[in-house]
Design a protein around this motif. Sequence first.
Motif, PDB file in Angstrom:
ATOM      1  N   GLY A   1       0.142  -0.954 -10.686  1.00  0.00           N
ATOM      2  CA  GLY A   1       0.244  -0.125 -11.876  1.00  0.00           C
ATOM      3  C   GLY A   1      -1.031   0.662 -12.123  1.00  0.00           C
ATOM      4  N   VAL A   2      -2.160  -0.022 -12.018  1.00  0.00           N
ATOM      5  CA  VAL A   2      -3.432   0.634 -12.288  1.00  0.00           C
ATOM      6  C   VAL A   2      -3.710   1.718 -11.241  1.00  0.00           C
ATOM      7  CG1 VAL A   2      -5.923   0.278 -12.331  1.00  0.00           C
ATOM      8  CG2 VAL A   2      -4.420  -1.329 -13.506  1.00  0.00           C
ATOM      9  N   LEU A   3      -3.485   1.326  -9.981  1.00  0.00           N
ATOM     10  CA  LEU A   3      -3.743   2.265  -8.889  1.00  0.00           C
ATOM     11  C   LEU A   3      -2.881   3.516  -9.045  1.00  0.00           C
ATOM     12  CD1 LEU A   3      -5.171   2.746  -6.202  1.00  0.00           C
ATOM     13  CD2 LEU A   3      -3.243   1.678  -5.073  1.00  0.00           C
TER      14      LEU A   3
ATOM     15  N   LEU B   1      -1.339   5.649 -17.671  1.00  0.00           N
ATOM     16  CA  LEU B   1      -1.563   4.286 -17.221  1.00  0.00           C
ATOM     17  C   LEU B   1      -0.509   3.361 -17.813  1.00  0.00           C
ATOM     18  CD1 LEU B   1      -3.708   3.095 -15.447  1.00  0.00           C
ATOM     19  CD2 LEU B   1      -4.982   2.427 -17.467  1.00  0.00           C
ATOM     20  N   THR B   2      -0.251   3.529 -19.104  1.00  0.00           N
ATOM     21  CA  THR B   2       0.762   2.708 -19.773  1.00  0.00           C
ATOM     22  C   THR B   2       2.109   2.896 -19.088  1.00  0.00           C
ATOM     23  OG1 THR B   2      -0.398   3.149 -21.809  1.00  0.00           O
ATOM     24  CG2 THR B   2       1.753   2.120 -22.004  1.00  0.00           C
ATOM     25  N   GLU B   3       2.416   4.165 -18.810  1.00  0.00           N
ATOM     26  CA  GLU B   3       3.695   4.453 -18.169  1.00  0.00           C
ATOM     27  C   GLU B   3       3.796   3.707 -16.839  1.00  0.00           C
ATOM     28  OE1 GLU B   3       4.830   8.663 -18.494  1.00  0.00           O
ATOM     29  OE2 GLU B   3       5.364   8.449 -16.383  1.00  0.00           O
ATOM     30  N   SER B   4       2.716   3.775 -16.042  1.00  0.00           N
ATOM     31  CA  SER B   4       2.738   3.106 -14.740  1.00  0.00           C
ATOM     32  C   SER B   4       2.836   1.600 -14.899  1.00  0.00           C
ATOM     33  CB  SER B   4       1.469   3.437 -13.968  1.00  0.00           C
ATOM     34  OG  SER B   4       1.343   4.818 -13.880  1.00  0.00           O
ATOM     35  N   LEU B   5       2.141   1.070 -15.913  1.00  0.00           N
ATOM     36  CA  LEU B   5       2.195  -0.376 -16.114  1.00  0.00           C
ATOM     37  C   LEU B   5       3.593  -0.800 -16.543  1.00  0.00           C
ATOM     38  CD1 LEU B   5      -1.248  -1.228 -17.688  1.00  0.00           C
ATOM     39  CD2 LEU B   5      -0.339  -2.021 -15.519  1.00  0.00           C
ATOM     40  N   VAL B   6       4.225   0.001 -17.390  1.00  0.00           N
ATOM     41  CA  VAL B   6       5.599  -0.309 -17.801  1.00  0.00           C
ATOM     42  C   VAL B   6       6.496  -0.358 -16.564  1.00  0.00           C
ATOM     43  CG1 VAL B   6       7.631   0.630 -18.976  1.00  0.00           C
ATOM     44  CG2 VAL B   6       5.435   0.530 -20.166  1.00  0.00           C
TER      45      VAL B   6
ATOM     46  N   LEU C   1       0.845  -1.193   0.000  1.00  0.00           N
ATOM     47  CA  LEU C   1       0.000   0.000   0.000  1.00  0.00           C
ATOM     48  C   LEU C   1       0.882   1.247   0.000  1.00  0.00           C
ATOM     49  CD1 LEU C   1      -2.899   1.204   0.340  1.00  0.00           C
ATOM     50  CD2 LEU C   1      -2.405   1.291   2.777  1.00  0.00           C
ATOM     51  N   ILE C   2       1.911   1.223   0.847  1.00  0.00           N
ATOM     52  CA  ILE C   2       2.798   2.381   0.925  1.00  0.00           C
ATOM     53  C   ILE C   2       3.524   2.587  -0.398  1.00  0.00           C
ATOM     54  CG2 ILE C   2       4.812   3.324   2.082  1.00  0.00           C
ATOM     55  CD1 ILE C   2       3.877   1.955   4.611  1.00  0.00           C
ATOM     56  N   VAL C   3       4.000   1.481  -0.968  1.00  0.00           N
ATOM     57  CA  VAL C   3       4.694   1.579  -2.261  1.00  0.00           C
ATOM     58  C   VAL C   3       3.773   2.258  -3.280  1.00  0.00           C
ATOM     59  CG1 VAL C   3       5.483   0.221  -4.229  1.00  0.00           C
ATOM     60  CG2 VAL C   3       6.288  -0.335  -1.944  1.00  0.00           C
ATOM     61  N   ALA C   4       2.523   1.772  -3.331  1.00  0.00           N
ATOM     62  CA  ALA C   4       1.594   2.302  -4.326  1.00  0.00           C
ATOM     63  C   ALA C   4       1.293   3.773  -4.053  1.00  0.00           C
ATOM     64  CB  ALA C   4       0.304   1.479  -4.310  1.00  0.00           C
ATOM     65  N   LEU C   5       1.073   4.111  -2.789  1.00  0.00           N
ATOM     66  CA  LEU C   5       0.768   5.500  -2.445  1.00  0.00           C
ATOM     67  C   LEU C   5       1.937   6.403  -2.813  1.00  0.00           C
ATOM     68  CD1 LEU C   5      -0.935   5.094   1.037  1.00  0.00           C
ATOM     69  CD2 LEU C   5      -2.000   5.735  -1.115  1.00  0.00           C
ATOM     70  N   ASN C   6       3.123   5.918  -2.510  1.00  0.00           N
ATOM     71  CA  ASN C   6       4.311   6.695  -2.782  1.00  0.00           C
ATOM     72  C   ASN C   6       4.448   6.968  -4.273  1.00  0.00           C
ATOM     73  OD1 ASN C   6       6.900   7.799  -2.492  1.00  0.00           O
ATOM     74  ND2 ASN C   6       7.209   6.519  -0.687  1.00  0.00           N
ATOM     75  N   LEU C   7       4.247   5.914  -5.054  1.00  0.00           N
ATOM     76  CA  LEU C   7       4.361   6.078  -6.498  1.00  0.00           C
ATOM     77  C   LEU C   7       3.274   7.013  -7.016  1.00  0.00           C
ATOM     78  CD1 LEU C   7       5.284   2.574  -7.826  1.00  0.00           C
ATOM     79  CD2 LEU C   7       6.648   4.641  -7.813  1.00  0.00           C
ATOM     80  N   ALA C   8       2.065   6.829  -6.478  1.00  0.00           N
ATOM     81  CA  ALA C   8       0.977   7.689  -6.914  1.00  0.00           C
ATOM     82  C   ALA C   8       1.315   9.137  -6.623  1.00  0.00           C
ATOM     83  CB  ALA C   8      -0.314   7.285  -6.209  1.00  0.00           C
ATOM     84  N   SER C   9       1.865   9.364  -5.439  1.00  0.00           N
ATOM     85  CA  SER C   9       2.210  10.723  -5.046  1.00  0.00           C
ATOM     86  C   SER C   9       3.287  11.296  -5.962  1.00  0.00           C
ATOM     87  CB  SER C   9       2.659  10.705  -3.589  1.00  0.00           C
ATOM     88  OG  SER C   9       3.337  11.878  -3.290  1.00  0.00           O
TER      89      SER C   9
ATOM     90  N   PRO D   1      -3.254   9.750 -10.552  1.00  0.00           N
ATOM     91  CA  PRO D   1      -2.749  11.027 -11.046  1.00  0.00           C
ATOM     92  C   PRO D   1      -3.293  11.369 -12.430  1.00  0.00           C
ATOM     93  CG  PRO D   1      -0.980   9.431 -10.902  1.00  0.00           C
ATOM     94  CD  PRO D   1      -2.210   8.734 -10.493  1.00  0.00           C
ATOM     95  N   ALA D   2      -3.622  10.347 -13.232  1.00  0.00           N
ATOM     96  CA  ALA D   2      -4.074  10.629 -14.589  1.00  0.00           C
ATOM     97  C   ALA D   2      -5.407  11.360 -14.557  1.00  0.00           C
ATOM     98  CB  ALA D   2      -4.188   9.330 -15.372  1.00  0.00           C
ATOM     99  N   LEU D   3      -6.220  11.063 -13.542  1.00  0.00           N
ATOM    100  CA  LEU D   3      -7.532  11.675 -13.464  1.00  0.00           C
ATOM    101  C   LEU D   3      -7.441  13.184 -13.297  1.00  0.00           C
ATOM    102  CD1 LEU D   3      -9.518   9.094 -11.372  1.00  0.00           C
ATOM    103  CD2 LEU D   3      -9.588   9.524 -13.815  1.00  0.00           C
ATOM    104  N   GLN D   4      -6.289  13.647 -12.870  1.00  0.00           N
ATOM    105  CA  GLN D   4      -6.179  15.083 -12.666  1.00  0.00           C
ATOM    106  C   GLN D   4      -5.787  15.800 -13.956  1.00  0.00           C
ATOM    107  OE1 GLN D   4      -3.116  17.049 -10.868  1.00  0.00           O
ATOM    108  NE2 GLN D   4      -1.502  15.624 -11.406  1.00  0.00           N
ATOM    109  N   ALA D   5      -5.627  15.049 -15.055  1.00  0.00           N
ATOM    110  CA  ALA D   5      -5.318  15.703 -16.321  1.00  0.00           C
ATOM    111  C   ALA D   5      -6.435  16.701 -16.611  1.00  0.00           C
ATOM    112  CB  ALA D   5      -5.224  14.665 -17.433  1.00  0.00           C
ATOM    113  N   PRO D   6      -6.090  17.893 -17.032  1.00  0.00           N
ATOM    114  CA  PRO D   6      -7.119  18.917 -17.241  1.00  0.00           C
ATOM    115  C   PRO D   6      -8.122  18.452 -18.275  1.00  0.00           C
ATOM    116  CG  PRO D   6      -4.908  19.761 -17.706  1.00  0.00           C
ATOM    117  CD  PRO D   6      -4.753  18.324 -17.375  1.00  0.00           C
TER     118      PRO D   6
END
Lengths: 886, 115
Positions: free
Chosen positions: A469-471, A412-417, A373-381, A476-481
């Motif tokens: 990857g999805v998380l 999303l692709t970037e995160s999955l890669v 969870l921390i790993v994912a949160l950190n990456l998301a941040s 962050p992608a959702l914040q794209a204008p």
Amino acid sequence: MTEIRPGVRRLLRLVTRRTMQRDADEEIRLHLELRTRQLVAGGMSPEEARAEAERRFGEVDDERGRSHAFAARRERSQRWRGALDVVRADVRYAFRTLRRDRGFTAFAVAIIALGIGASATVFSLVNGVLLRPMPFHEPSRLVWIDNVGDHDDELWRVQVDHFVDLRDQSRSLSGLAGYFAFYNIGDAVLTTRGGDMQRLTRVPVTCNFFPLLGVAPRLGRSFNADECLENSGPTAILTDKLWREQFGADPSIVGRIVTINDRPVQVIGVLQASFDFASVFSPGGPADLFTAYPLSESNSRNGNSLAVIGRLARGATLDQARTELVALGKHLTDEYPRRNTIRPRVSSLDEHVNGHFRPALLVLAFAVAAVMLIVALNLASLQFARMTARRREIAVRLALGASRGRLIRQTLTESLVLAVGGAALGVGIALVATRYISQLRAFDIPLLARVTVDVPALAAATIVAIATGVLVGVLPALQAPAQAGDALKEGGRGATRGGYHARVRSALVVTEIAAALVLLVASSLLLRSFVRALDSDLGFAPAQLARLRVDPAKRIFKYTAATTYYDDVLRRVRAIPGVTAASLSDMLPFTGDRSWGIFAEGQTYQRGQAPEGHIRIIGTDYFKTMRIPMHAGRDFTDADTHNAPPVAIINESMARTLWPGQSAIGRRIMEGSDSVRVIGVVGDTRYSSLETPFAGEVYLPLMQTITSRVDLVVRTTLQLSQLATSARAALAPVAPAAAAGQWTRVQELIDHVASPRRFVVELLAGFAAFALALAALGIYALISYGVTQRRQEIGIRMALGASASHVRGSIVRSTLRLATAGLLLGVAAALLVVPAMSGLLFGVAWSDPVSFAGAAVVLLLVAGAAGLLPAHRAARVDPSLALREG
Amino acid sequence: MSDPAPLPILKGTLDNLVLKALCWTPMHGFEITQWVEARSRDALDIRDSALYQALRRLEERELVTGEWGITENNQRARYYRITRAGRARLASDTAQWVRYAKTVTDILTSTPGPA
């Protein structure tokens, strides 16, 4: 242009879907028209020409149908190719941006790899130890049968006569089998063909032990009925390991006679490599060969000697077996007053083997979830921060016609890669880590040796990777204008949505801190339990103690011969320079335990109410060697021989139980039918585990009690290797077999019993440290980013007179605000989660304030440190430069 | 020499004839028919629809590509162009056909005798 092309193609696709069929019709129409015209030119009438053209063409309608189908097929394949092109372009784009951001990429891949490596490893452990069925036939139908002692927490073994009666009378169990529970490690000496002695561990089992488990030997057969009778010619079944190591995997081993303890023993079988007795019934201990344990009168006199397993009959449930055996036990106890009591308690074998370890593994599994969870949160941040930094680029691309969905897909692709890269590395880590852990013999954990990274473990890792990857990608992608205009208007500053972004990132970091705190609290509780357990008063001083098996090579049945042998051994070892004390014991602490009923002479006890005394048979100077305090009376001396009156030394607990508030010296205890005089009282010692409370102990002199298993224990300042060299020379003339043996430190015995605790503590502490580091990184990244964004504001403040220390203070304060929020959330979560692990704790309560406070302090310190760096940077902002940059 | 009855076309050979036709220049369907008829001097019995089937087959295997163009008479027509893979296939099929035909011809036209 790669970015627009797919969009254009998508537009085209809408057109082609409808037009392709029209085109096919058109093509046929044109052909017929041209053919007709050609025929008319050749002299035909238009009607004739038209008919001829159609005749030459063949089935016009069929061809039309085929053309339509083809058009549809082509359209579909183009659509696929188009989609594939988009994915390929996205992946290429991802690689390009990731290459540009090397630092981020390396960091992200590394933490995903560590996270997934950790989860795959722990999943493999949980799977191998808890989930995978034991290597027996229908293991879920196997049960373990304890014999509950006088107190409900005492679990005894079963007497042979009771075993036979239970086996014959039970209807819920289709069979009962057992092994001699008090087999001694290393008490079978194999004479190899070269004449060397090899110490092996022999486990006596009941005749049907292997058939009941459903284990077939790979060579030969299991014991037959004749071989299980007393006084039958001795036979043995070897483990695969022994067969390979000592007999070179000789395929003609069955039928061969080998020499064990100077007696000929016939080998009748070799077990499968997959059958690992020790890893199920005696983790960390050895088991090399099996002999038959006759269900005889004389073995019944051994008392509660059998560890019993059973197999549920078809259609019978565990509860039925439980109820039936309780009733049978009651009946047998009443019917045979001369036998020991029997109060069977049935549990599933799986529960018996893994039950006590399950909570520990579940805690680890939970810890891994928290770490992931921390790993994912950190990456998301981090992705959030990158997206914000790339706002301009995104705005431009939106303006050039890229859709918002497309941008989201790219992130999303970037995160999955990243996730796939991390997962690949993580699987490597898991392979290495799992291999390493499964080979640790030091840990007393059932079935650990068979743990491997297998398909379910890898599948789990892959799922975790994709979920991460999805998380990480979607958030962050959702914040794209939503629209190009908004983004361009915002420009590089991101003023309008900046506050929102900061809040989201703060929330992510706060959650990280909270998860890290829960892990810190849990590992600190376990660590303190571990320390408490290690700190528990052993009653003796293990440092500088070494031990060596010195069983006499031939069985000694005469007291005089035994006395001479042991005297020789002790005299010679005590003469070695550097040896300060030496003694003998038949069972050192943590090598086993057994207890007998001990009565104060003249006292009558209810059946089943007699005090228990744990029996240790020792040589002279034992208390001096072990540094067990002598409270009253005297030690054994050389004068306490078999000709002298029988004597015993008891520990404080025993003395208190037998003669509360009185002196025990000179009183007599009944040991079996013998009356023995108590000559001394010594301190209590810890015997079976670090956590077990002290119990009554009775020491008997070796010279008055013959035993075949003897440990030499030595207090010495010498290195083990020096000691071994000197001892070999000293002992060779009188005890050649022992002289060649292996010296070990007594401390190793303690390490071994502490190992399951250490195993969990080390892993959990590792996770907690990792979590803490990630949380610190998250804080650092967030604060540091904030400082960069606010350079101008800071510059203006400083220009208006704010001092450097004031700026620094305000940044550190905002860091601590973040940490405090995480702390409060974490404490709340810990209060919910931690009580579940009370079963693993020793000497500390789950609400232990020290653990909570300690975790909080560590977290605040680390958070403060993480905020300090950016704070310093902020304080160094030059107002004039910062203002000019704007 | 009187005209013999047109020969039924052997399976698979039509594909090669179409590829051969497109070797020189892109053509639309009717042009290909004309080209084949001119060269076979009407000795081959080819249904026009079979030719279009061959074109679909070739297009699906990416040996030819089709795209819309305008004829000299300003009509919309689908023009086919041979691909690189198509040329390679034609070359190898031609070589194989020639060897096959020569071998069979040699045997069929030889004087009978022991091997």
